[in-house]
Motif scaffolding. Structure first.
Motif, short mmCIF file in Angstrom:
data_model
loop_
_atom_site.label_atom_id
_atom_site.label_comp_id
_atom_site.label_asym_id
_atom_site.label_seq_id
_atom_site.Cartn_x
_atom_site.Cartn_y
_atom_site.Cartn_z
N LYS A 173 -0.64 -4.25 14.12
CA LYS A 173 -0.92 -5.19 13.04
C LYS A 173 -0.99 -4.46 11.69
N ALA A 174 -1.58 -3.27 11.70
CA ALA A 174 -1.67 -2.52 10.45
C ALA A 174 -0.28 -2.13 9.94
N LEU A 175 0.60 -1.77 10.88
CA LEU A 175 1.96 -1.42 10.46
C LEU A 175 2.67 -2.62 9.87
N ASP A 176 2.49 -3.79 10.50
CA ASP A 176 3.09 -5.00 9.95
C ASP A 176 2.54 -5.30 8.57
N ALA A 177 1.23 -5.12 8.41
CA ALA A 177 0.61 -5.39 7.11
C ALA A 177 1.11 -4.40 6.06
N GLU A 178 1.25 -3.13 6.44
CA GLU A 178 1.76 -2.13 5.49
C GLU A 178 3.19 -2.45 5.09
N THR A 179 4.01 -2.87 6.06
CA THR A 179 5.40 -3.21 5.75
C THR A 179 5.47 -4.39 4.80
N ALA A 180 4.64 -5.41 5.07
CA ALA A 180 4.63 -6.58 4.19
C ALA A 180 4.14 -6.22 2.79
N ARG A 181 3.12 -5.36 2.72
CA ARG A 181 2.60 -4.95 1.42
C ARG A 181 3.63 -4.12 0.66
N ALA A 182 4.33 -3.24 1.37
CA ALA A 182 5.35 -2.42 0.71
C ALA A 182 6.48 -3.30 0.18
N ARG A 184 6.22 -6.43 -0.69
CA ARG A 184 5.70 -7.22 -1.81
C ARG A 184 5.56 -6.39 -3.07
N ASP A 185 5.12 -5.14 -2.92
CA ASP A 185 4.82 -4.31 -4.09
C ASP A 185 5.99 -3.46 -4.55
N ARG A 186 7.13 -3.55 -3.86
CA ARG A 186 8.24 -2.68 -4.24
C ARG A 186 8.71 -3.04 -5.65
N HIS A 187 8.97 -2.02 -6.45
CA HIS A 187 9.47 -2.23 -7.80
C HIS A 187 9.97 -0.91 -8.36
N LEU A 188 10.77 -1.02 -9.39
CA LEU A 188 11.27 0.15 -10.11
C LEU A 188 11.26 -0.20 -11.59
N THR A 189 10.61 0.64 -12.37
CA THR A 189 10.48 0.38 -13.80
C THR A 189 11.17 1.49 -14.58
N LEU A 190 12.03 1.12 -15.53
CA LEU A 190 12.72 2.05 -16.40
C LEU A 190 12.19 1.83 -17.81
N LEU A 200 10.86 7.02 -15.29
CA LEU A 200 11.17 6.30 -14.05
C LEU A 200 9.90 6.23 -13.22
N THR A 201 9.41 5.01 -12.99
CA THR A 201 8.22 4.82 -12.16
C THR A 201 8.49 3.68 -11.19
N GLY A 202 7.74 3.67 -10.11
CA GLY A 202 7.92 2.57 -9.18
C GLY A 202 7.27 2.86 -7.84
N SER A 203 7.48 1.95 -6.93
CA SER A 203 6.98 2.07 -5.57
C SER A 203 8.09 1.64 -4.63
N LEU A 204 8.49 2.53 -3.73
CA LEU A 204 9.58 2.27 -2.79
C LEU A 204 9.02 1.96 -1.42
N ASP A 205 9.67 1.04 -0.72
CA ASP A 205 9.27 0.82 0.68
C ASP A 205 9.76 1.98 1.53
N ALA A 206 9.34 1.99 2.79
CA ALA A 206 9.61 3.16 3.64
C ALA A 206 11.10 3.41 3.82
N GLU A 207 11.88 2.35 4.00
CA GLU A 207 13.31 2.52 4.23
C GLU A 207 14.00 3.07 2.99
N THR A 208 13.70 2.49 1.82
CA THR A 208 14.33 2.96 0.59
C THR A 208 13.89 4.38 0.26
N ALA A 209 12.64 4.69 0.53
CA ALA A 209 12.16 6.06 0.30
C ALA A 209 12.92 7.05 1.17
#
Length: 449
Positions: A173-182, A184-190, A200-209
């Motif tokens: 369940k925690a992994l599912d919650a982390e995946t959903a949170r990642a 939701r929060d994924r973004h890239l700011t220039l 360059l700032t942002g937050s990448l999900d596990a796959e993109t990272a």
């Protein structure tokens, strides 16, 4: 509280100008520990004050949109830092008093407190308050040994210690919650900076990272013993190489009806005379050396302008190093030709030995493959490039690097059978033996050993 804080401020003021150079090492270490404990105690006080101010709605009453934005203006913090402060104050207020006491005593720092509070909330939701209390005790013990990053990693398996019967299901369940949170929060700011740079700032999900690491990590190794770039600079350059490769494939979607590209505008006199700057299509200026380096392997589109700047005529684009010529360079150089570099051809640009704006021809004898880093080295650091008698490029280092300026070559890309092996000579007049046939021996001739 105000009086006590004022006394503490007065008491610590002499420490700022203390002669630390005269202190024995043991006293220096003890003073460092004491300063750290005091810093965490003050952090606990500040968090308690932030929590009370937030609960009373002081920020909104004073016209701010939130406590975080009020703290930004009041304490000159960034909004993310202020938001983390508000969130941690709330988490400590809602959580166990043991964590607040540990922070006030200096046994943990604010980042460790953040990890413990977040873990306790998760365990409380998953396994109940009794398991959460047990988790706090374990995490406080770990905090004596591990920094916040490692403590966060260990805390992800805390249920194995306090609630092993539900740990596996909770981990899923925690992994599912982390995946959903990642997600939701994924973004890239220039963010454009005033001097032409880009933050360059942002937050990448596990796959993109993982994709980003897989793309840039092979390019972040030092290019040779003379590579003075820091790891951060090498990662920066690797990201640029990946972007260049993507642009070079021609598979990106069109942008504004044109292929994805960067556009630099400069005058012919500036390009030919190495004077003056160029201008990107974003309006930012580039120095003349950068413009000349980019022009080595770019499409050049000449345009005739009138006296007031209006466009009178636009010529046809010319690709300087491409097609059969680029394939010939790949066959000859095998990759970046700079000594010691192992970059493959797809990461390389064409460089004119004699620049095109100075009358240099676009030909195999006037071009060499260079990766971006070494292309910049050649343009900016005094290296000379020439073709040796055997038709392969060699590099003459600047005098500050080698006073004798001995030519150097890249031995990495050339196959073993071509690496400067001595060639057998045949005396003049000696008949050439046909390929694939051995000379006939007569019975009188001895068998060779």
């Amino acid at each position: 509280m105000i009086d006590e804080l004022a006394r503490a401020e007065v008491a610590t003021r002499p420490c700022v100008a203390a002669a630390t150079w005269a202190m024995p090492e043991r006293q220096l270490v003890e003073a460092l520990d004491a300063a750290h404990r005091l810093e965490q105690r003050l952090a606990a006080i500040k968090l308690a004050l932030v929590r009370e101010l937030d609960g009373r709605g002081v920020a909104v009453a004073e016209g701010a949109t939130s406590t975080a934005t009020w703290l930004r203006d009041r304490l000159r913090l960034t909004v993310p830092a202020a938001r983390r402060l508000v969130d941690l104050a709330a988490a400590l207020d809602d959580g166990s008093p043991v964590v607040r006491e540990a922070l006030a005593e200096g046994r943990i720092d604010a980042e460790q407190a953040r990890v413990i509070a977040a873990t306790m909330a998760t365990v409380n939701t998953t396994a109940g308050p009794q398991a959460a209390d047990q988790a706090v005790g374990i995490l406080l013990e770990w905090a004596d040994q591990f920094d916040p990053s490692l403590l966060r990693r260990l805390s992800s398996r805390i249920l194995d210690h306090v609630a092993p019967d539900i740990a596996e299901a909770a981990a899923g369940k925690a992994l599912d919650a982390e995946t959903a949170r990642a997600a939701r929060d994924r973004h890239l700011t220039l963010s454009d900076l005033h001097d032409g740079r880009l933050r360059l700032t942002g937050s990448l999900d596990a796959e993109t990272a993982a994709l980003l690491r897989a793309a840039i990590e092979p390019l972040t190794a030092p290019s040779g013993p003379d590579d003075g770039r820091s790891p951060g600079q090498r990662r920066h350059d690797a990201l640029g190489d990946v972007c260049r490769l993507a642009l070079r494939t021609g598979e990106l979607p069109e942008h504004g009806g044109e292929p994805a590209q960067i556009v630099v505008t400069t005058s012919y006199d500036a390009l030919a005379g190495q004077l003056g700057a160029g201008t990107l299509d974003t309006g930012l200026a580039l120095p003349a050396e950068t413009v000349r380096r980019l022009a080595c392997d770019a499409g050049v589109l000449p345009a005739v302008l009138g006296g007031t700047g209006q466009v009178l005529d636009v010529g046809r684009q010319r690709r300087l190093v491409s097609g059969p010529l680029r394939r010939a360079l790949i066959l000859r150089d095998g990759g970046c030709a700079f000594p010691g570099c192992d970059r493959p051809p797809r990461w390389c640009e064409g460089h004119h030995l004699r620049h095109w704006s100075h009358g240099g021809r676009t030909s195999l004898t006037n071009a060499v493959l260079l990766c971006r880093h070494h292309h910049r080295q050649v343009h900016h650091h005094g290296w000379q490039v020439r073709l040796a008698g055997d038709g392969h490029p060699e590099f003459v280092p600047p005098a500050w690097l080698d006073p004798h300026q001995r030519p150097r070559r890249n031995r990495h890309h050339r196959p073993a059978h071509r690496r400067d092996r001595p060639q057998a000579t045949r005396p003049a007049g000696t008949p050439r033996r046909p390929l694939g046939r051995s000379p006939r021996r007569t019975p009188a001739q001895p068998r060779p050993p």
